[in-house]
Design a protein around this motif. Sequence first.
Motif, PDB file in Angstrom:
ATOM      1  N   ARG A 207     -22.051  29.804  52.606  1.00 17.90           N
ATOM      2  CA  ARG A 207     -22.803  29.836  51.347  1.00 17.90           C
ATOM      3  C   ARG A 207     -23.780  28.664  51.220  1.00 17.90           C
ATOM      4  O   ARG A 207     -24.370  28.475  50.166  1.00 17.90           O
TER       5      ARG A 207
ATOM      6  N   LEU B 183     -16.226  29.317  54.603  1.00 17.81           N
ATOM      7  CA  LEU B 183     -16.864  29.992  53.485  1.00 17.81           C
ATOM      8  C   LEU B 183     -17.913  29.088  52.836  1.00 17.81           C
ATOM      9  O   LEU B 183     -19.010  29.534  52.504  1.00 17.81           O
ATOM     10  N   CYS B 184     -17.578  27.831  52.686  1.00 18.75           N
ATOM     11  CA  CYS B 184     -18.525  26.868  52.119  1.00 18.75           C
ATOM     12  C   CYS B 184     -19.769  26.772  53.003  1.00 18.75           C
ATOM     13  O   CYS B 184     -20.896  26.753  52.518  1.00 18.75           O
ATOM     14  N   HIS B 185     -19.575  26.743  54.319  1.00 15.84           N
ATOM     15  CA  HIS B 185     -20.709  26.672  55.234  1.00 15.84           C
ATOM     16  C   HIS B 185     -21.549  27.946  55.146  1.00 15.84           C
ATOM     17  O   HIS B 185     -22.783  27.894  55.173  1.00 15.84           O
TER      18      HIS B 185
ATOM     19  N   GLY C  77     -23.075  25.407  51.309  1.00 18.24           N
ATOM     20  CA  GLY C  77     -22.517  24.334  50.502  1.00 18.24           C
ATOM     21  C   GLY C  77     -22.295  23.041  51.254  1.00 18.24           C
ATOM     22  O   GLY C  77     -21.663  22.133  50.742  1.00 18.24           O
ATOM     23  N   HIS C  78     -22.822  22.957  52.466  1.00 20.41           N
ATOM     24  CA  HIS C  78     -22.614  21.736  53.231  1.00 20.41           C
ATOM     25  C   HIS C  78     -23.455  20.597  52.653  1.00 20.41           C
ATOM     26  O   HIS C  78     -24.430  20.815  51.947  1.00 20.41           O
ATOM     27  N   VAL C  79     -23.082  19.389  52.974  1.00 18.01           N
ATOM     28  CA  VAL C  79     -23.726  18.209  52.410  1.00 18.01           C
ATOM     29  C   VAL C  79     -25.014  17.922  53.173  1.00 18.01           C
ATOM     30  O   VAL C  79     -25.043  17.926  54.395  1.00 18.01           O
TER      31      VAL C  79
ATOM     32  N   MET D 136     -15.852  28.668  61.889  1.00 21.28           N
ATOM     33  CA  MET D 136     -16.922  27.679  61.713  1.00 21.28           C
ATOM     34  C   MET D 136     -17.937  27.759  62.842  1.00 21.28           C
ATOM     35  O   MET D 136     -19.150  27.676  62.608  1.00 21.28           O
TER      36      MET D 136
ATOM     37  N   LEU E 183      -7.352  25.833  51.526  1.00 26.76           N
ATOM     38  CA  LEU E 183      -8.245  24.709  51.789  1.00 26.76           C
ATOM     39  C   LEU E 183      -8.941  24.848  53.140  1.00 26.76           C
ATOM     40  O   LEU E 183     -10.157  24.698  53.236  1.00 26.76           O
TER      41      LEU E 183
ATOM     42  N   ALA F 292     -11.451  27.690  53.288  1.00 25.17           N
ATOM     43  CA  ALA F 292     -12.603  27.499  52.410  1.00 25.17           C
ATOM     44  C   ALA F 292     -13.748  26.792  53.135  1.00 25.17           C
ATOM     45  O   ALA F 292     -14.901  26.923  52.727  1.00 25.17           O
ATOM     46  N   VAL F 293     -13.453  26.078  54.203  1.00 22.84           N
ATOM     47  CA  VAL F 293     -14.494  25.340  54.931  1.00 22.84           C
ATOM     48  C   VAL F 293     -15.540  26.295  55.532  1.00 22.84           C
ATOM     49  O   VAL F 293     -16.740  26.104  55.311  1.00 22.84           O
TER      50      VAL F 293
ATOM     51  N   GLN G  17     -19.860  30.942  62.297  1.00 23.20           N
ATOM     52  CA  GLN G  17     -20.730  30.799  61.133  1.00 23.20           C
ATOM     53  C   GLN G  17     -21.917  29.900  61.441  1.00 23.20           C
ATOM     54  O   GLN G  17     -23.031  30.157  60.996  1.00 23.20           O
TER      55      GLN G  17
END
Length: 133
Positions: free
Chosen positions: A41, A37-39, A43-45, A119, A31, A34-35, A122
Amino acid sequence: MVLVNVVLRYGFGTGSIKMQDLASYAFAVFLILAVPLCHARGGHVRVEVLSERLPPGYLRRADALAWALFLTPVFGLILWAGWGDIAFSWSIGEGSTTPGGLGGLYLVKTALPVAAALMIVQGLAALFEKRGA
């Protein structure tokens, strides 16, 4: 892993505290890592209703401002404030809080500052990528 442990415990009258801890450790590390990695790609809001009508230059400046005002200070604080706890955890070789549980909790705790540093890096990489585009 959780399902196997539940079937072993309630179906066969056996189970493993270490397997239960391993499932918890794996989920926590997955979890938190993954933060970044999400940024990476994208995938942030973001409020797409507004952002699709704004010019790209505005979005680049907004992202730079968000990186400077929010991302770096928050994740920098995580690094700074958690450093003592992580160092102490490593010094004692902290293990599970459950009797008979799995050792190595200090490794799981280390994932948080690693993710915070990732983070920040990134966010900086995203700034330079958008600046060059």
